[in-house]
Design an enzyme around this catalytic site. Structure first.
Site, PDB file in Angstrom:
ATOM      1  N   ASN A   1       0.849  -1.186   0.000  1.00 32.64           N
ATOM      2  CA  ASN A   1       0.000   0.000   0.000  1.00 32.64           C
ATOM      3  C   ASN A   1       0.891   1.245   0.000  1.00 32.64           C
ATOM      4  OD1 ASN A   1      -1.564   2.255   1.009  1.00 32.64           O
ATOM      5  ND2 ASN A   1      -3.150   0.792   1.562  1.00 32.64           N
TER       6      ASN A   1
ATOM      7  N   ASP B   1      -0.232   4.473   0.000  1.00 35.27           N
ATOM      8  CA  ASP B   1      -0.976   5.673   0.409  1.00 35.27           C
ATOM      9  C   ASP B   1      -0.101   6.699   1.121  1.00 35.27           C
ATOM     10  OD1 ASP B   1      -3.244   4.433  -0.552  1.00 35.27           O
ATOM     11  OD2 ASP B   1      -4.136   4.068   1.417  1.00 35.27           O
ATOM     12  N   HIS B   2       0.759   6.224   2.032  1.00 31.73           N
ATOM     13  CA  HIS B   2       1.436   7.164   2.914  1.00 31.73           C
ATOM     14  C   HIS B   2       2.660   7.814   2.280  1.00 31.73           C
ATOM     15  CE1 HIS B   2      -1.441   6.667   6.000  1.00 31.73           C
ATOM     16  NE2 HIS B   2      -1.317   5.357   5.945  1.00 31.73           N
TER      17      HIS B   2
ATOM     18  N   HIS C   1      -5.701   3.631  -1.768  1.00 29.37           N
ATOM     19  CA  HIS C   1      -7.031   3.974  -1.265  1.00 29.37           C
ATOM     20  C   HIS C   1      -7.343   5.410  -1.658  1.00 29.37           C
ATOM     21  CE1 HIS C   1      -9.828   4.299   2.544  1.00 29.37           C
ATOM     22  NE2 HIS C   1     -10.451   4.619   1.422  1.00 29.37           N
TER      23      HIS C   1
ATOM     24  N   ARG D   1      -9.549   8.058  -0.971  1.00 34.25           N
ATOM     25  CA  ARG D   1     -10.555   8.446   0.017  1.00 34.25           C
ATOM     26  C   ARG D   1     -11.414   9.581  -0.529  1.00 34.25           C
ATOM     27  NH1 ARG D   1      -9.383   6.803   5.699  1.00 34.25           N
ATOM     28  NH2 ARG D   1     -11.029   8.303   6.150  1.00 34.25           N
TER      29      ARG D   1
ATOM     30  N   ARG E   1      -7.258  12.782   1.069  1.00 33.62           N
ATOM     31  CA  ARG E   1      -6.227  13.215   2.013  1.00 33.62           C
ATOM     32  C   ARG E   1      -4.839  12.701   1.647  1.00 33.62           C
ATOM     33  NH1 ARG E   1      -7.859  10.240   7.589  1.00 33.62           N
ATOM     34  NH2 ARG E   1      -9.805  11.322   7.079  1.00 33.62           N
ATOM     35  N   HIS E   2      -4.754  11.631   0.857  1.00 30.60           N
ATOM     36  CA  HIS E   2      -3.430  11.167   0.412  1.00 30.60           C
ATOM     37  C   HIS E   2      -3.459  10.888  -1.089  1.00 30.60           C
ATOM     38  CE1 HIS E   2      -5.407   7.352   1.458  1.00 30.60           C
ATOM     39  NE2 HIS E   2      -5.223   7.540   2.751  1.00 30.60           N
TER      40      HIS E   2
ATOM     41  N   GLU F   1      -8.674   0.498  -3.242  1.00 28.99           N
ATOM     42  CA  GLU F   1      -9.509   0.561  -2.039  1.00 28.99           C
ATOM     43  C   GLU F   1     -10.426   1.769  -2.123  1.00 28.99           C
ATOM     44  OE1 GLU F   1      -7.163   0.565   1.514  1.00 28.99           O
ATOM     45  OE2 GLU F   1      -6.879  -1.605   1.454  1.00 28.99           O
TER      46      GLU F   1
ATOM     47  N   THR G   1      -8.262   3.656   8.226  1.00 30.16           N
ATOM     48  CA  THR G   1      -9.448   2.792   8.257  1.00 30.16           C
ATOM     49  C   THR G   1      -9.533   2.044   9.581  1.00 30.16           C
ATOM     50  OG1 THR G   1      -9.291   2.532   5.866  1.00 30.16           O
ATOM     51  CG2 THR G   1     -10.675   0.962   7.053  1.00 30.16           C
TER      52      THR G   1
ATOM     53  N   GLU H   1     -10.896  -9.506   2.859  1.00 32.87           N
ATOM     54  CA  GLU H   1      -9.641  -9.147   3.519  1.00 32.87           C
ATOM     55  C   GLU H   1      -9.933  -8.999   5.002  1.00 32.87           C
ATOM     56  OE1 GLU H   1      -6.088  -5.785   3.605  1.00 32.87           O
ATOM     57  OE2 GLU H   1      -7.244  -6.104   1.749  1.00 32.87           O
TER      58      GLU H   1
ATOM     59  N   HIS I   1      -3.613  -4.845   7.801  1.00 34.72           N
ATOM     60  CA  HIS I   1      -3.793  -3.680   8.668  1.00 34.72           C
ATOM     61  C   HIS I   1      -2.889  -3.821   9.896  1.00 34.72           C
ATOM     62  CE1 HIS I   1      -5.849   0.113   9.550  1.00 34.72           C
ATOM     63  NE2 HIS I   1      -5.632  -0.192  10.811  1.00 34.72           N
ATOM     64  N   GLY I   2      -1.861  -2.979   9.925  1.00 32.32           N
ATOM     65  CA  GLY I   2      -0.981  -2.899  11.080  1.00 32.32           C
ATOM     66  C   GLY I   2       0.114  -3.938  11.147  1.00 32.32           C
TER      67      GLY I   2
ATOM     68  N   GLY J   1       1.205  -1.549   4.302  1.00 34.53           N
ATOM     69  CA  GLY J   1       1.587  -0.242   3.793  1.00 34.53           C
ATOM     70  C   GLY J   1       2.327   0.628   4.771  1.00 34.53           C
ATOM     71  N   HIS J   2       1.631   1.112   5.806  1.00 35.59           N
ATOM     72  CA  HIS J   2       2.197   2.122   6.692  1.00 35.59           C
ATOM     73  C   HIS J   2       3.542   1.695   7.266  1.00 35.59           C
ATOM     74  CE1 HIS J   2       2.604   4.363  10.551  1.00 35.59           C
ATOM     75  NE2 HIS J   2       2.157   5.358   9.807  1.00 35.59           N
TER      76      HIS J   2
END
Length: 249
Positions: free
Chosen positions: A12, A14-15, A48, A50, A54-55, A75, A106, A156, A199-200, A221-222
């Protein structure tokens, strides 16, 4: 359904866009990050779009569709605007996620059972357009059954509660969450759904989830973008890939 030992890694990006947008301008470029991720062994790219942009922005999706040689996992929230964008681009996969303006990222899975009829009608045109439809949900039997009924091909599973418990040192809760993920991966696979998770996830938490034979893809991702600050994006992804492959073997 036959199982494969191959575990795919979706990265991911996104960031990367979050950092770019913090200052404005064009750098760092998430499309460049996506291409570097490809070279480092990513099997797909997740982005993603959104509602508040925002990103990731609309132009990022345009450029990703043109630049990528691996699949794009798009996403999005279940809104008419996002459906139209997905139908215009026809990415390999769309993942329907919950979205709230006040959240940082999310939070939790989509409430499918309560919105079953609406979501079934929402995803039908996406499937007809050739997109694989994934639903981002908690490891909950009721939600998984609803996802299967509405015609999703993929779920997912949200791994955030498991990862949070590990980070907080609550290992009893961590193990409970991991067992729930294990049981629901098997349950979903038995319904004919392809199972993804994310996620995470970090280097410390990825291997127990990667070891589930029913899980076909992890989306991360993050953590990888954070590690890239210290290691570089290629080495950060390569280490995640190594840990995933080790766990799967």
């Amino acid at each position: 359904m036959a199982q494969s030992n191959l575990l795919r890694l979706g990265v991911n990006i996104d960031h990367v866009a979050t950092v770019r947008n913090a200052r404005g301008g064009a750098v760092p470029d998430p499309v460049r990050a996506a291409k570097l991720a490809e070279e480092a062994g990513a099997d797909g790219i997740t982005a993603h779009l959104r509602e508040d942009r925002r990103h990731i922005g609309d132009d990022d999706i345009e450029r990703l569709m043109e630049a990528l040689s691996v699949p794009l996992n798009f996403e999005m929230a279940a809104t008419p605007e996002m459906q139209q964008i997905a139908l215009r681009h026809k990415p390999h996969a769309v993942c329907i996620v919950p979205e709230k303006r006040e959240e940082r990222t999310t939070e939790g899975g989509l409430e499918v059972a309560r919105e079953e009829n609406q979501l079934a009608h929402y995803i039908a045109p996406l499937r007809d357009a050739g997109c694989r439809v994934s639903i981002f949900i908690a490891a909950d039997q009721r939600q998984i059954e609803a996802a299967a009924r509405i015609g999703a091909q993929v779920i997912e599973l949200h791994t955030g509660a498991y990862c949070d418990a590990h980070a907080e040192g609550d290992f009893a809760a961590r193990d409970r969450e991991l067992e729930r993920l294990r049981e629901m991966s098997s349950f979903a696979h038995g319904l004919g759904l392809e199972v993804h998770a994310g996620h995470g996830l970090t280097y410390d938490t990825v291997q127990p989830v990667a070891a589930f034979p029913e899980v076909m893809e992890l989306n991360i991702g993050h953590f990888l973008i954070g590690e890239a600050i210290f290691l570089g994006l290629g080495p950060a992804i390569a280490e995640m890939r190594r840990l995933m492959d080790e766990a799967r073997a």
